[in-house]
Design an enzyme around this catalytic site. Structure first.
Site, mmCIF file in Angstrom:
data_model
loop_
_atom_site.group_PDB
_atom_site.id
_atom_site.type_symbol
_atom_site.label_atom_id
_atom_site.label_comp_id
_atom_site.label_asym_id
_atom_site.label_seq_id
_atom_site.Cartn_x
_atom_site.Cartn_y
_atom_site.Cartn_z
ATOM 1 N N GLY A 59 -5.932 -17.366 21.732
ATOM 2 C CA GLY A 59 -4.755 -16.799 22.381
ATOM 3 C C GLY A 59 -4.254 -17.756 22.930
ATOM 4 O O GLY A 59 -3.155 -17.968 23.083
ATOM 5 N N SER A 60 -5.170 -19.360 23.606
ATOM 6 C CA SER A 60 -3.989 -20.474 24.172
ATOM 7 C C SER A 60 -3.713 -21.197 23.060
ATOM 8 O O SER A 60 -2.956 -21.997 22.915
ATOM 9 C CB SER A 60 -4.975 -21.037 25.329
ATOM 10 O OG SER A 60 -5.713 -20.391 25.715
ATOM 11 N N THR A 106 -12.314 -23.724 27.765
ATOM 12 C CA THR A 106 -13.140 -23.867 26.015
ATOM 13 C C THR A 106 -13.264 -25.234 25.707
ATOM 14 O O THR A 106 -12.566 -26.614 25.639
ATOM 15 C CB THR A 106 -11.612 -23.681 25.202
ATOM 16 O OG1 THR A 106 -11.507 -21.941 25.575
ATOM 17 C CG2 THR A 106 -11.841 -22.785 24.240
ATOM 18 N N GLU A 239 -8.511 -8.645 17.317
ATOM 19 C CA GLU A 239 -9.358 -8.838 18.531
ATOM 20 C C GLU A 239 -8.927 -7.457 19.809
ATOM 21 O O GLU A 239 -9.757 -7.073 20.028
ATOM 22 C CB GLU A 239 -8.301 -10.104 19.594
ATOM 23 C CG GLU A 239 -9.055 -11.573 19.007
ATOM 24 C CD GLU A 239 -8.348 -12.679 20.216
ATOM 25 O OE1 GLU A 239 -9.300 -12.510 20.971
ATOM 26 O OE2 GLU A 239 -8.079 -12.872 19.547
ATOM 27 N N HIS A 255 2.954 -17.947 -5.072
ATOM 28 C CA HIS A 255 2.464 -19.330 -6.005
ATOM 29 C C HIS A 255 0.704 -19.220 -6.254
ATOM 30 O O HIS A 255 0.124 -20.116 -6.924
ATOM 31 C CB HIS A 255 2.679 -20.799 -5.606
ATOM 32 C CG HIS A 255 3.905 -21.227 -5.325
ATOM 33 N ND1 HIS A 255 4.728 -21.358 -6.282
ATOM 34 C CD2 HIS A 255 5.228 -20.660 -4.709
ATOM 35 C CE1 HIS A 255 6.132 -21.707 -6.615
ATOM 36 N NE2 HIS A 255 5.978 -21.098 -4.944
ATOM 37 N N LYS A 348 -19.369 -17.887 22.616
ATOM 38 C CA LYS A 348 -19.076 -19.334 23.517
ATOM 39 C C LYS A 348 -20.751 -18.658 24.311
ATOM 40 O O LYS A 348 -21.165 -20.156 24.534
ATOM 41 C CB LYS A 348 -18.491 -18.658 24.680
ATOM 42 C CG LYS A 348 -16.729 -18.544 23.821
ATOM 43 C CD LYS A 348 -15.715 -18.106 24.376
ATOM 44 C CE LYS A 348 -14.053 -18.687 23.822
ATOM 45 N NZ LYS A 348 -12.660 -17.836 24.587
HETATM 46 O O1 PA5 Z 1 -8.146 -14.716 22.934
HETATM 47 C C1 PA5 Z 1 -9.035 -14.842 23.149
HETATM 48 O O2 PA5 Z 1 -9.889 -14.325 24.739
HETATM 49 C C2 PA5 Z 1 -9.182 -15.972 22.681
HETATM 50 O O3 PA5 Z 1 -8.138 -16.269 21.042
HETATM 51 C C3 PA5 Z 1 -9.391 -17.513 23.244
HETATM 52 O O4 PA5 Z 1 -8.018 -17.728 23.680
HETATM 53 C C4 PA5 Z 1 -10.101 -18.442 23.066
HETATM 54 O O5 PA5 Z 1 -11.366 -17.806 22.870
HETATM 55 C C5 PA5 Z 1 -9.598 -19.221 23.858
HETATM 56 O O6 PA5 Z 1 -9.968 -19.133 25.047
HETATM 57 P P1 PA5 Z 1 -8.715 -19.878 25.864
HETATM 58 O O7 PA5 Z 1 -7.365 -19.505 25.741
HETATM 59 O O8 PA5 Z 1 -9.751 -19.121 27.250
HETATM 60 O O9 PA5 Z 1 -9.229 -20.807 26.149
#
Ligand code: PA5
Length: 358
Positions: A59-60, A106, A239, A255, A348
């Site tokens: 997500g980041s 992370t 997710e 392709h 994690k």
């Molecule tokens: O959606 C999520 O929780 C994950 O994809 C996190 O974004 C990812 O594990 C990275 O963690 P963070 O966003 O705290 O760096």
């Protein structure tokens, strides 16, 4: 009888930790994120950047892809997004590195942050706190703090808009104020159109989620930024709805993946394609999509969603926002809590044990 997604109390049972509320708040978050970035004390860049690198995971990290799309269309610098422990060899003291981690903890992002520091890159850290903030503060590195307390994938506004606005303020991107204002208006419209209180009959997000329920979605971006949005949809389906989905893009899928449709009928009966489209696609892209649709034939349902808006920012974020709602409705239909990410948490924790042993 009311559709399942319109039933009274659906949020109470299907979404006990309020992912819908966080998603409905996205336009306000977007506004707050812009304000934070405009007010932030902008450090002068000591050297002319030749490369922008965004280090971030999940997500980041996706915000880095969106920044890359904006630079590809409007900027003059290459942007690389690093989702790993190491920076590419070319990252040096003329690299502007955004280390982005919502939690700030992370390990891949922290490793890239350390490498960037060792190479004297120009580093800006973005997090809601955590180790990244602690290290940046200790080492005198600019840190932009965003509000904490929500899952990273609901914080795209906080994780993307600061990078965009800072690049505007450094004149690495043109001024996007008008596009940002229009994007906010569109996000508000999207919230009202796709949110939980709009009934199924008038709600394309609920309708698409119902059509995809029980299927394996193949998310096909029609090239350019739609490839990135398709990847975001995939991540949100994974997710939030805890199910597989796969993303690919035109023209590349013509392709290779296109041949997968030869055997698709034998492999599974439950494929569904969602084509993410743009009104300004080239004639070549439109033809590719049309022919692909014919080749897919009755091996899969075929759905299309279209980006709306004048600017790239509007199109990027409104198409993204629709996918966020679809993923939540899918979670409700799948009977899973969209908030929890047990497998990611477990990974994690195991990796943290490994670090502690070293
Ligand atoms: O959606 C999520 O929780 C994950 O994809 C996190 O974004 C990812 O594990 C990275 O963690 P963070 O966003 O705290 O760096």
């Amino acid at each position: 009888m009311a559709h399942l997604l319109d039933e009274q109390g659906v949020l109470h049972t299907a979404d006990p930790r309020g992912m819908m509320a966080l998603t409905l708040d996205f336009p306000s978050q977007y506004e707050r994120a812009v304000a934070i970035a405009l007010e932030w004390r902008l450090p002068a860049l000591p050297r002319e950047p030749r490369l922008v690198v965004v280090s971030g995971m999940g997500g980041s990290g996706i915000g880095g892809d969106y920044l890359r799309a904006l630079f590809e269309a409007l900027g003059n610098l290459p942007v690389l997004v690093v989702r790993d422990y190491h920076l590419p060899h070319c990252a040096d003291d003329h690299t502007l590195l955004f280390a982005v981690s919502y939690s700030g903890n992370t390990e891949e992002t922290l490793a890239c942050y350390a490498e960037a520091r060792a190479r004297n890159a120009m580093v800006v850290a973005i997090s809601s706190g955590g180790e990244l903030q602690a290290r940046a503060q200790m080492e005198g590195i600019p840190h932009l703090q965003v509000p904490s307390g929500q899952p990273p994938r609901t914080a795209l506004g906080y994780l993307l808009l600061p990078m965009v606005v800072l690049c505007e303020r450094w004149h690495l991107l043109p001024n996007l104020e008008q596009a940002r204002i229009r994007t906010l208006q569109r996000l508000v419209q999207g919230r009202d159109h796709w949110g939980i209180s709009t009934p199924y009959e008038q709600n394309p997000a609920k309708q698409l989620a119902s059509a995809l329920h029980g299927k394996l979605p193949l998310l096909y971006g029609s090239g350019s930024y739609r490839a990135i949005v398709a990847t975001r949809w995939k991540g949100q389906f994974n997710e939030n709805a805890k199910q597989h989905a796969f993303a690919n893009t035109f023209p590349e899928l013509n392709h290779n993946e296109i041949l997968g449709w030869v055997g698709a009928k034998q492999q599974a009966k439950n494929f569904a394609v969602v084509a993410l489209r743009d009104p300004d696609e080239s004639i070549q892209t439109r033809t590719r999509i049309e022919v692909t649709r014919q080749l897919v034939g009755d091996a899969a349902d075929w759905h299309e969603v279209w980006a709306e808006g004048e600017s790239l920012l509007e199109r990027l974020l409104t198409l993204t926002y629709l996918g966020d709602f679809v993923s939540l409705y899918l979670a409700y239909l799948n009977g899973v809590d969209p908030y929890t990410i047990d497998y990611i948490d477990r990974l994690k924790a195991e990796l943290a044990k490994l670090m502690n042993r070293e």
